[in-house]
Design a protein around this motif. Sequence first.
Motif, PDB file in Angstrom:
ATOM      1  N   GLN A  46     -15.037 -32.077 -68.759  1.00 20.50           N
ATOM      2  CA  GLN A  46     -14.916 -31.332 -70.002  1.00 20.50           C
ATOM      3  C   GLN A  46     -14.028 -32.100 -70.989  1.00 20.50           C
ATOM      4  O   GLN A  46     -13.086 -32.783 -70.598  1.00 20.50           O
ATOM      5  N   GLY A  49     -16.402 -20.464 -74.221  1.00 22.63           N
ATOM      6  CA  GLY A  49     -16.382 -19.066 -74.626  1.00 22.63           C
ATOM      7  C   GLY A  49     -17.744 -18.439 -74.787  1.00 22.63           C
ATOM      8  O   GLY A  49     -17.903 -17.446 -75.506  1.00 22.63           O
ATOM      9  N   LYS A 105      -9.302 -26.753 -64.080  1.00 22.72           N
ATOM     10  CA  LYS A 105      -8.758 -25.409 -64.302  1.00 22.72           C
ATOM     11  C   LYS A 105      -7.236 -25.406 -64.418  1.00 22.72           C
ATOM     12  O   LYS A 105      -6.659 -24.402 -64.839  1.00 22.72           O
ATOM     13  N   ASP A 163     -10.138 -23.063 -57.266  1.00 19.45           N
ATOM     14  CA  ASP A 163     -10.865 -21.796 -57.254  1.00 19.45           C
ATOM     15  C   ASP A 163     -10.062 -20.715 -56.538  1.00 19.45           C
ATOM     16  O   ASP A 163     -10.337 -19.527 -56.706  1.00 19.45           O
ATOM     17  N   THR A 174     -20.512 -16.018 -73.981  1.00 20.93           N
ATOM     18  CA  THR A 174     -20.525 -14.738 -73.272  1.00 20.93           C
ATOM     19  C   THR A 174     -21.902 -14.078 -73.254  1.00 20.93           C
ATOM     20  O   THR A 174     -22.126 -13.151 -72.480  1.00 20.93           O
ATOM     21  N   ARG A 193      -4.092 -21.651 -57.849  1.00 18.95           N
ATOM     22  CA  ARG A 193      -4.227 -21.953 -59.278  1.00 18.95           C
ATOM     23  C   ARG A 193      -3.048 -21.408 -60.081  1.00 18.95           C
ATOM     24  O   ARG A 193      -2.499 -22.107 -60.947  1.00 18.95           O
ATOM     25  N   ARG A 214     -20.378 -19.047 -65.622  1.00 18.08           N
ATOM     26  CA  ARG A 214     -18.914 -18.940 -65.563  1.00 18.08           C
ATOM     27  C   ARG A 214     -18.253 -20.148 -66.197  1.00 18.08           C
ATOM     28  O   ARG A 214     -17.295 -20.023 -66.965  1.00 18.08           O
ATOM     29  N   ASP A 215     -18.764 -21.348 -65.871  1.00 18.33           N
ATOM     30  CA  ASP A 215     -18.171 -22.559 -66.438  1.00 18.33           C
ATOM     31  C   ASP A 215     -18.394 -22.637 -67.938  1.00 18.33           C
ATOM     32  O   ASP A 215     -17.520 -23.109 -68.682  1.00 18.33           O
ATOM     33  N   THR A 269     -18.582 -20.119 -69.931  1.00 13.54           N
ATOM     34  CA  THR A 269     -17.644 -19.163 -70.522  1.00 13.54           C
ATOM     35  C   THR A 269     -16.248 -19.765 -70.609  1.00 13.54           C
ATOM     36  O   THR A 269     -15.569 -19.647 -71.640  1.00 13.54           O
ATOM     37  N   GLU A 270     -15.816 -20.436 -69.546  1.00  8.85           N
ATOM     38  CA  GLU A 270     -14.484 -21.026 -69.531  1.00  8.85           C
ATOM     39  C   GLU A 270     -14.382 -22.216 -70.476  1.00  8.85           C
ATOM     40  O   GLU A 270     -13.358 -22.416 -71.128  1.00  8.85           O
ATOM     41  N   ALA A 271     -15.455 -23.009 -70.553  1.00  9.32           N
ATOM     42  CA  ALA A 271     -15.401 -24.234 -71.358  1.00  9.32           C
ATOM     43  C   ALA A 271     -15.594 -23.975 -72.844  1.00  9.32           C
ATOM     44  O   ALA A 271     -14.980 -24.644 -73.678  1.00  9.32           O
ATOM     45  N   THR A 331      -7.219 -18.366 -56.327  1.00 12.85           N
ATOM     46  CA  THR A 331      -6.414 -17.754 -57.394  1.00 12.85           C
ATOM     47  C   THR A 331      -4.924 -18.005 -57.214  1.00 12.85           C
ATOM     48  O   THR A 331      -4.224 -18.360 -58.175  1.00 12.85           O
TER      49      THR A 331
END
Length: 469
Positions: free
Chosen positions: A170, A270, A142, A112, A272, A117, A263-264, A266-268, A114
């Motif tokens: 995931q 898409g 991530k 997490d 929105t 990562r 948020r997860d 969206t990342e996993a 930045t």
Amino acid sequence: MRGYLNSDEEFACRRNKPPPATDPVNIYRNIKDHHAYILLTKLQNYDKIRLNTDYLKIREARMAYITRELERKFLKLNDFFKVILVTGARQVGKTTMLKHLAESGRTYVTMDNTMARELAQSDPVLFFQTYKPPVLIDEVQKTPELFEQIKIICDESDEKGLIWLTGSQQYNMMKRVRETLAGRIGILELYSLSAREKAGLVFDTDLDFSLATLQARQRKLPKNDVVQVFNHIWEGGMPQVQGVDDELRQEYFNSYIDTYLMRDATEAGGITDAVRFRKFLVGCASLVSEQVNYSTLAESADIAPSTAKEWLKILVGLHIIYLLAPYSNNELKRLSKTPKLYFCDTGLCAYLSMWLTPDTLRNGAASGHYYENYVVMELVKNYAYAKSKVNITYFRDSNAKEIDVFVEENNVIHPLEIKKSATPDRREIKKYSVLDKAFLNRGNGGIICMCEEPIPIDKDNCFIPSNLI
């Protein structure tokens, strides 16, 4: 010559100064005043210290570490594998458990962060030079770029337990993990707190549904209580909401959905559209303990059935939804192929359905569905942390004949019905004869219910109190 101190302002000015040199009577009086103030100040400070200490004790009691059943298995695998991955939903306590078990020299880094990562994504070699093993890497899903370098580190060292990882399971990440780290990694799954963990309870014997085992467990526990059971169902097992008031609980789950979950998602996948996604979650909560119906889910969020299927897959990958697979066997024809939908945490499900108190949930029309969800997930957690692996399914044929749970272990099936009643109909076990017709090995089973103690129905089945699982 000044007399006795009567003014507060004068007292305040003189309190930290020695008494003035005056006549003996006033010297004595001033010394008394000075010492009296010092004593008063000390007493006030002691009160503050006592109040702060009491607050800290209360805070520590709330924040006290809860021993997790997965610890035993994790430590055993840590002595065997070079890499351990603990998966699970956000906020269920993965990092807390691993930090509790970590030795003093183990480095911790979260993806997490930045900067960490970006370093992991751009230069995995430099990342491990910066964060040298033994290391705990949080939210590793991530940064899948790290897996190749982890493989190299494992191949260059014989040391066990070098790298600890946490992350959500995931699909893309797990595929890469299995391809890259096959034979080098142990994978474990942590769920939210079970009723046993919240009670600080550890059973000595494995669950085999025999009367002797159930009676041995009963001796460790008070009698089954429907109020306590539904308090647990309503509160859920998220560590952060244990013991908080109703307002904080609602704010926690609202924030959990809007931040972590959105948020997860969206990342996993898409996703929105936050409004439709929340409607979809509410639609899932309305179908708890029922067979998945993609058309109904799609209607609840105003999306296409194909989109509903993808979104449900994402929620399963994020450990929000648990899909109980239907039993399949070549000997039994015309069986249902549709899974049943459960929430991994009943507290989140109750929040989404706006059950505002445990009492309204217990007395509501959906109480039986929530009770079934609770029992199924307690079984899932029990066997996820147990020494032996089992296959948990449910049975349903084309004639709508249904058995709530099959626990299959060592080619033996334990059939289980789930009823919220304290006095369910014993004739429910007649459905188990379908196993005999198919020449399947049938083990101990019964009816999991709200009865207060285990009571035999016949030589193979019992009424099983739900707090014993």
